[in-house]
Design a protein around this motif. Structure first.
Motif, PDB file in Angstrom:
ATOM      1  N   MET A   1      36.501 151.122  58.977  1.00  7.54           N
ATOM      2  CA  MET A   1      35.520 150.092  58.685  1.00  7.54           C
ATOM      3  C   MET A   1      35.375 149.118  59.840  1.00  7.54           C
ATOM      4  N   THR A   2      36.474 148.850  60.537  1.00  5.54           N
ATOM      5  CA  THR A   2      36.422 147.925  61.661  1.00  5.54           C
ATOM      6  C   THR A   2      35.561 148.480  62.789  1.00  5.54           C
ATOM      7  N   LYS A   3      35.690 149.778  63.059  1.00  4.03           N
ATOM      8  CA  LYS A   3      34.871 150.388  64.112  1.00  4.03           C
ATOM      9  C   LYS A   3      33.392 150.341  63.739  1.00  4.03           C
ATOM     10  N   ALA A   5      31.938 148.079  61.829  1.00  2.00           N
ATOM     11  CA  ALA A   5      31.487 146.694  61.966  1.00  2.00           C
ATOM     12  C   ALA A   5      31.298 146.318  63.436  1.00  2.00           C
ATOM     13  N   ALA A   6      32.212 146.758  64.299  1.00  4.19           N
ATOM     14  CA  ALA A   6      32.091 146.458  65.724  1.00  4.19           C
ATOM     15  C   ALA A   6      30.867 147.145  66.315  1.00  4.19           C
ATOM     16  N   THR A   7      30.635 148.385  65.943  1.00  8.04           N
ATOM     17  CA  THR A   7      29.464 149.114  66.438  1.00  8.04           C
ATOM     18  C   THR A   7      28.174 148.446  65.961  1.00  8.04           C
TER      19      THR A   7
END
Length: 65
Positions: A1-3, A5-7
């Motif tokens: 999920m973090t990747k 959100a960062a993307t």
């Protein structure tokens, strides 16, 4: 999920409006501006380092196969 959100954050950010275009009288003045500003130089260095890393990794992977 973090990747994800960062993307999403990287793809949806708006460009900085630091330049209004009036200071760029010629191509040469634009090049000089780009090469003398520390933030532009840092961005260029980071991009070059990333490209070098990816090329070296690709070469190393293809030589192992």
């Amino acid at each position: 999920m973090t990747k994800l959100a960062a993307t999403a954050a990287l793809l949806t950010t708006l460009p900085a409006m630091a330049h209004d275009g009036s200071e760029q009288a010629s191509v040469m003045s634009g090049i000089v501006h780009f090469m003398t500003e520390p933030d532009h130089l840092l961005a260029s260095f980071v991009i070059a380092a990333g490209v070098i890393y990816l090329v070296r990794r690709s070469v190393m992977n293809s030589s192992n196969n």
